[in-house]
Design a protein around this motif. Structure first.
Motif, PDB file in Angstrom:
ATOM      1  N   ARG A 410     -42.847  47.811  21.607  1.00  0.00           N
ATOM      2  CA  ARG A 410     -43.587  47.645  22.866  1.00  0.00           C
ATOM      3  C   ARG A 410     -44.926  46.939  22.665  1.00  0.00           C
ATOM      4  O   ARG A 410     -45.775  46.950  23.559  1.00  0.00           O
ATOM      5  N   ARG A 411     -45.113  46.327  21.498  1.00  0.00           N
ATOM      6  CA  ARG A 411     -46.382  45.669  21.214  1.00  0.00           C
ATOM      7  C   ARG A 411     -46.528  44.408  22.063  1.00  0.00           C
ATOM      8  O   ARG A 411     -45.557  43.891  22.622  1.00  0.00           O
ATOM      9  N   ASP A 412     -47.730  43.895  22.099  1.00  0.00           N
ATOM     10  CA  ASP A 412     -48.023  42.669  22.832  1.00  0.00           C
ATOM     11  C   ASP A 412     -47.462  41.476  22.064  1.00  0.00           C
ATOM     12  O   ASP A 412     -47.837  41.221  20.914  1.00  0.00           O
ATOM     13  N   ARG A 413     -46.533  40.749  22.657  1.00  0.00           N
ATOM     14  CA  ARG A 413     -45.892  39.606  22.009  1.00  0.00           C
ATOM     15  C   ARG A 413     -46.434  38.274  22.517  1.00  0.00           C
ATOM     16  O   ARG A 413     -45.808  37.229  22.312  1.00  0.00           O
ATOM     17  N   SER A 414     -47.570  38.304  23.196  1.00  0.00           N
ATOM     18  CA  SER A 414     -48.103  37.057  23.755  1.00  0.00           C
ATOM     19  C   SER A 414     -48.666  36.145  22.665  1.00  0.00           C
ATOM     20  O   SER A 414     -48.695  34.923  22.827  1.00  0.00           O
ATOM     21  N   GLN A 415     -49.117  36.738  21.538  1.00  0.00           N
ATOM     22  CA  GLN A 415     -49.672  35.913  20.475  1.00  0.00           C
ATOM     23  C   GLN A 415     -48.545  35.276  19.665  1.00  0.00           C
ATOM     24  O   GLN A 415     -47.499  35.895  19.446  1.00  0.00           O
ATOM     25  N   PRO A 416     -48.741  34.035  19.205  1.00  0.00           N
ATOM     26  CA  PRO A 416     -47.691  33.359  18.414  1.00  0.00           C
ATOM     27  C   PRO A 416     -47.529  34.042  17.060  1.00  0.00           C
ATOM     28  O   PRO A 416     -48.461  34.649  16.535  1.00  0.00           O
ATOM     29  N   PRO A 417     -46.347  33.946  16.461  1.00  0.00           N
ATOM     30  CA  PRO A 417     -46.126  34.549  15.142  1.00  0.00           C
ATOM     31  C   PRO A 417     -46.907  33.827  14.053  1.00  0.00           C
ATOM     32  O   PRO A 417     -47.466  32.752  14.267  1.00  0.00           O
ATOM     33  N   SER A 418     -46.923  34.433  12.886  1.00  0.00           N
ATOM     34  CA  SER A 418     -47.650  33.856  11.755  1.00  0.00           C
ATOM     35  C   SER A 418     -47.092  32.476  11.410  1.00  0.00           C
ATOM     36  O   SER A 418     -45.894  32.225  11.486  1.00  0.00           O
ATOM     37  N   ALA A 419     -48.005  31.587  11.025  1.00  0.00           N
ATOM     38  CA  ALA A 419     -47.608  30.214  10.705  1.00  0.00           C
ATOM     39  C   ALA A 419     -47.343  30.021   9.219  1.00  0.00           C
ATOM     40  O   ALA A 419     -47.281  28.881   8.744  1.00  0.00           O
ATOM     41  N   LEU A 424     -43.075  32.268   2.059  1.00  0.00           N
ATOM     42  CA  LEU A 424     -44.230  33.165   2.101  1.00  0.00           C
ATOM     43  C   LEU A 424     -44.157  34.121   3.288  1.00  0.00           C
ATOM     44  O   LEU A 424     -44.522  35.296   3.179  1.00  0.00           O
ATOM     45  N   HIS A 425     -43.681  33.599   4.437  1.00  0.00           N
ATOM     46  CA  HIS A 425     -43.589  34.453   5.617  1.00  0.00           C
ATOM     47  C   HIS A 425     -42.602  35.596   5.376  1.00  0.00           C
ATOM     48  O   HIS A 425     -42.873  36.754   5.721  1.00  0.00           O
ATOM     49  N   THR A 426     -41.453  35.282   4.757  1.00  0.00           N
ATOM     50  CA  THR A 426     -40.458  36.318   4.479  1.00  0.00           C
ATOM     51  C   THR A 426     -40.994  37.345   3.497  1.00  0.00           C
ATOM     52  O   THR A 426     -40.829  38.557   3.683  1.00  0.00           O
ATOM     53  N   LEU A 427     -41.659  36.867   2.442  1.00  0.00           N
ATOM     54  CA  LEU A 427     -42.222  37.787   1.455  1.00  0.00           C
ATOM     55  C   LEU A 427     -43.319  38.656   2.059  1.00  0.00           C
ATOM     56  O   LEU A 427     -43.404  39.857   1.775  1.00  0.00           O
ATOM     57  N   TRP A 428     -44.151  38.057   2.894  1.00  0.00           N
ATOM     58  CA  TRP A 428     -45.230  38.819   3.519  1.00  0.00           C
ATOM     59  C   TRP A 428     -44.662  39.881   4.452  1.00  0.00           C
ATOM     60  O   TRP A 428     -45.128  41.035   4.455  1.00  0.00           O
ATOM     61  N   THR A 429     -43.646  39.519   5.226  1.00  0.00           N
ATOM     62  CA  THR A 429     -43.033  40.488   6.137  1.00  0.00           C
ATOM     63  C   THR A 429     -42.387  41.634   5.374  1.00  0.00           C
ATOM     64  O   THR A 429     -42.534  42.815   5.740  1.00  0.00           O
ATOM     65  N   ALA A 430     -41.659  41.307   4.294  1.00  0.00           N
ATOM     66  CA  ALA A 430     -41.007  42.355   3.509  1.00  0.00           C
ATOM     67  C   ALA A 430     -42.031  43.264   2.841  1.00  0.00           C
ATOM     68  O   ALA A 430     -41.889  44.499   2.835  1.00  0.00           O
ATOM     69  N   THR A 431     -43.088  42.676   2.280  1.00  0.00           N
ATOM     70  CA  THR A 431     -44.123  43.481   1.619  1.00  0.00           C
ATOM     71  C   THR A 431     -44.831  44.383   2.612  1.00  0.00           C
ATOM     72  O   THR A 431     -45.062  45.574   2.345  1.00  0.00           O
ATOM     73  N   LEU A 432     -45.177  43.819   3.768  1.00  0.00           N
ATOM     74  CA  LEU A 432     -45.844  44.622   4.782  1.00  0.00           C
ATOM     75  C   LEU A 432     -44.942  45.743   5.279  1.00  0.00           C
ATOM     76  O   LEU A 432     -45.393  46.876   5.502  1.00  0.00           O
TER      77      LEU A 432
END
Length: 735
Positions: A410-419, A424-432
């Protein structure tokens, strides 16, 4: 992350409002919040909580209740709920009470279903029985016997199953053996409020524990093996064979851990390895539970779905997702059966089946309603599980993760995703994801771990973050492929990969365990504090409106109470073999000869990191051949008397006399003798203004099926006069 932070409480112009106006505002806000929760169907989630309250009341009874009482209460309250269905609040309260009656009745039914005799006193003699299971250990093995005969014990008092350790000899599951064994009743708590192994053993179907030191003889069976035993033996033999295969290919402790993850046989894991895993906060990986069940079922689900999707005809004409869910359900069930069907594994299977079953009816698999449904099934089937750390920690962790996932959706999705670019994006998402889930699970389970084990692992976040990727990406997928390839004899690459990945996990555990203060001892706190923490977790995760932040109230109460625990000043072992007294330095000192296990339990509960062999544990104890005398922090003298002469002398000059001798003569001091310990079990004393208050481990009348039988009191003798010591200084009389 801003979208998942706490929302502000409803604003209102409260300044200047009179008390009545403020109360009206608060009533309106509460009513609106509860109405919103009802619209979201959140009250249903409290049904297992109400059922758990009924189970707790059942275990709090001082004698075994009758079944008709809760069933009658359930029928009456359920009928009342139907009659009041037009009044939602009253009907909801009736449903909650009905759930509590159902939990109470489930406890009675479960106890009656598995009831079997418990050994009344220690025995040494001949025992015969079928070997149900064999677990290899570092030295010898551990057997579970389905008893067919115990010499000198009538059938109506004979335990159904016993667990014994052997140091040598080779036996296989299904053998009927005869040997001379030393059997003991399952011991009670080592301290008042401590872990009750006797109750746990009762619900595991064990009526005695012990050891076999002599020769084991294969003997003719008095009857044909029951069909259930035949099935259990076949499964156990297959488990033992696969355990040896995995451990042999994997090699070392990595192979032993890999084998435990597949077959549930943990006997080959050394105590040093177990200690490293505990200190690193990752011991849960060697206990087949929710993590392993989800990874195994998820691997099967992904594999079947991917294979079916390769065919355009099947992908377009078949319900591929539901077919994969059915395959995963069958695979998870087979995994549970083959790994021994441990209690924690069965609970994890139920949770997994509920989640996968939701896919079959086109519902979200990961939802709080599915978790509540799984909890209801588990509590009805195994109400005793509510008292154990496995149920509390597994459901607590999953509830925290699902509550966070609901808020995240239910978070705010108005902001664009990480660039960030790939990968790196996949690794950052998995680590987080690993960090967040580990933090949530650790925070949710820490109070339960502190209550049951009196330890906290501050570097568990680091250990889990480093070890879980290997478990999730290497170990469990290799286990699935290894099991599938095992019948074809092509399984060794999978076991080799599992052993290698497990060795990396063990190196991580050893490194984390070597960090200073990797394990912090926590002083034991009472069940009331645990209830505060549990209520806080439930209130925070089950509500979705601002009501959930009221969870801070029981959380603060729990933390405040746990920060100032009530420590006993004197601890007496249940058989009177010794005691511990808190000295002027605030630490415990040991008098007598309590067992190493009991001393360890006392020290752990006191938050004391000293080993049982530490010489400082005897500091301040003055002993001779007849008694030990020590003074507590207030200067009061406590005597541990070994013979009757010492009892007579110390009754005149000590404030408290403890002895394992039955005694009936007058005593000016407070006396704890063998008969009192037989009646009350392990006893703790707490300092008060006027002396001491006591708490015992054997509460109630002892009329529960798992209670230690209380033998008739031994004959009391009143000595006419004390006997003089013999000329050589030896004791005149010993027990």
């Amino acid at each position: 992350m801003a979208g998942i932070l706490p929302a502000r409480l409803p604003s209102a112009a409260l300044a200047g409002l009179p008390a009545a106006g403020w109360l009206d505002w608060l009533r309106g806000q509460l009513g609106a919040a509860f109405l919103t929760e009802a619209e979201r169907r959140r009250p249903f989630l409290w049904l297992p909580v109400a059922m758990g309250c009924g189970i707790l009341l059942y275990f709090a009874a001082d004698r075994e209740p009758v079944l008709w009482a809760p069933l009658g209460g359930f029928a009456i309250i359920a009928g009342l709920a139907v009659a009041l269905r037009g009044r939602p609040v009253a009907a909801a309260l009736c449903i909650a009470f009905a759930a509590a009656f159902a939990g109470f009745a489930a406890g009675i039914w479960r106890t009656a279903d598995i009831a079997a005799p418990m050994l009344e006193r220690p025995r040494i003699g001949r025992i015969s029985g079928f070997v149900e299971s064999v677990e290899a250990r570092d030295a010898g093995a551990r057997l579970v016997l389905l008893v067919t005969d115990i010499a000198g014990l009538p059938a109506e008092k004979r335990p159904k199953r016993v667990r014994v350790n052997i140091r040598s000899g080779t036996v296989a599951a299904g053998d009927h053996i005869t040997a001379t064994a030393r059997l003991l009743p399952p011991p009670g708590p080592a301290r008042a409020g401590g872990y009750d192994f006797g109750r746990d053993a009762f619900f595991r179907g064990l009526g005695a524990v012990g050891s076999i030191a002599g020769k084991i003889v294969l003997s003719p069976a008095p009857a044909e093996r029951p069909w259930r035993l035949v099935l259990d033996v076949a499964i156990d033999k297959a488990r033992n064979g696969l355990t040896q295969r995995i451990a042999g290919v994997g090699g070392g402790q990595g192979g032993a851990v890999a084998a435990a993850l597949v077959t549930g046989k943990r006997g080959l894991i050394t105590e040093a390895t177990n200690n490293d895993l505990r200190a690193a906060g990752i011991y849960h990986i060697v206990s087949i539970s929710g993590l392993h069940m989800v990874l195994a079922a998820g691997t099967i689900f992904w594999l079947v779905r991917a294979l079916l999707a390769l065919s355009q005809t099947l992908a377009l004409g078949w319900p591929v997702k539901k077919t994969a869910a059915v395959a995963a359900m069958l695979g998870a069930t087979a995994y549970c059966v083959f790994s021994g069907g441990d209690v924690a594994t069965e609970r994890s299977l139920i949770m997994t089946l509920v989640m996968l079953g939701a896919i079959l009816v086109d519902r979200a698999a990961l939802s709080m309603r599915n978790l509540a449904l799984a909890a209801i099934i588990v509590l009805l089937r195994e109400p005793d599980a509510l008292l154990g750390p496995s149920f509390q920690m597994s459901f607590g962790a999953v509830a925290a993760l699902i509550a966070f996932a609901e808020r995240w959706d239910r978070r705010d999705r108005s902001q664009p995703p990480s660039a960030l670019p790939w990968p790196l994006h996949t690794l950052w998402t998995a680590t987080l994801g690993i960090l967040v889930t580990t933090i949530l699970a650790t925070a949710a389970t820490a109070p339960f771990g502190a209550y049951h084990f009196q330890t906290f692992n501050p570097f568990g976040l680091l250990g889990n973050a480093m070890a879980l990727p290997f478990v999730s990406l290497c170990v469990m997928p290799a286990a699935v492929f290894g099991v599938l390839a095992y019948p074809f004899g092509l399984d060794w690459p999978a076991w080799a990969l599992m052993g290698l990945a497990s060795e990396i996990v063990l190196k991580v555990a050893h490194w984390v365990a070597g960090i200073e203060h990797s394990t912090v001892s926590v002083v034991a706190f009472g069940p009331a504090v645990l209830l505060c923490f549990a209520l806080s977790l439930l209130w925070l995760t089950l509500w979705t409106t601002w009501l959930r932040w009221l969870a801070a109230v029981p959380l603060v109460l729990g933390v405040a109470s746990a920060a100032k625990p009530e420590r006993p000043d004197i601890l007496i072992e249940r058989d009177g073999a010794g005691l511990a007294i808190r000295g002027g330095d605030g630490r415990l000192a040991i008098a007598g000869r309590p067992s190493r296990f009991v001393i360890q339990q006392w020290l752990v509960a006191d938050g004391d990191g000293r080993p049982p062999e530490d010489p400082s544990l005897r500091k301040g104890i003055e002993c001779d051949s007849r008694a030990c005398v020590v003074h507590d922090a207030r200067g009061r003298s406590i005597s541990y008397a070994r013979d009757r002469v010492a009892i007579i002398e110390d009754c005149r000059r000590a404030d408290l006399v403890v002895t394992n001798i039955p005694w009936s003569a007058p005593c000016e001091a407070r006396l704890v003798d063998r008969m009192a310990l037989t009646r009350d079990g392990a006893t703790s004393f707490y300092s008060t203004v006027g002396g001491w208050s006591s708490r015992s481990s054997e509460t109630g009348s002892g009329e529960r099926p798992w209670s230690r039988p209380r033998p008739p009191p031994p004959e009391r003798t009143r000595p006419n006069r004390p006997q003089e010591p013999e000329a050589d200084g030896s004791d005149s009389e010993r027990l």
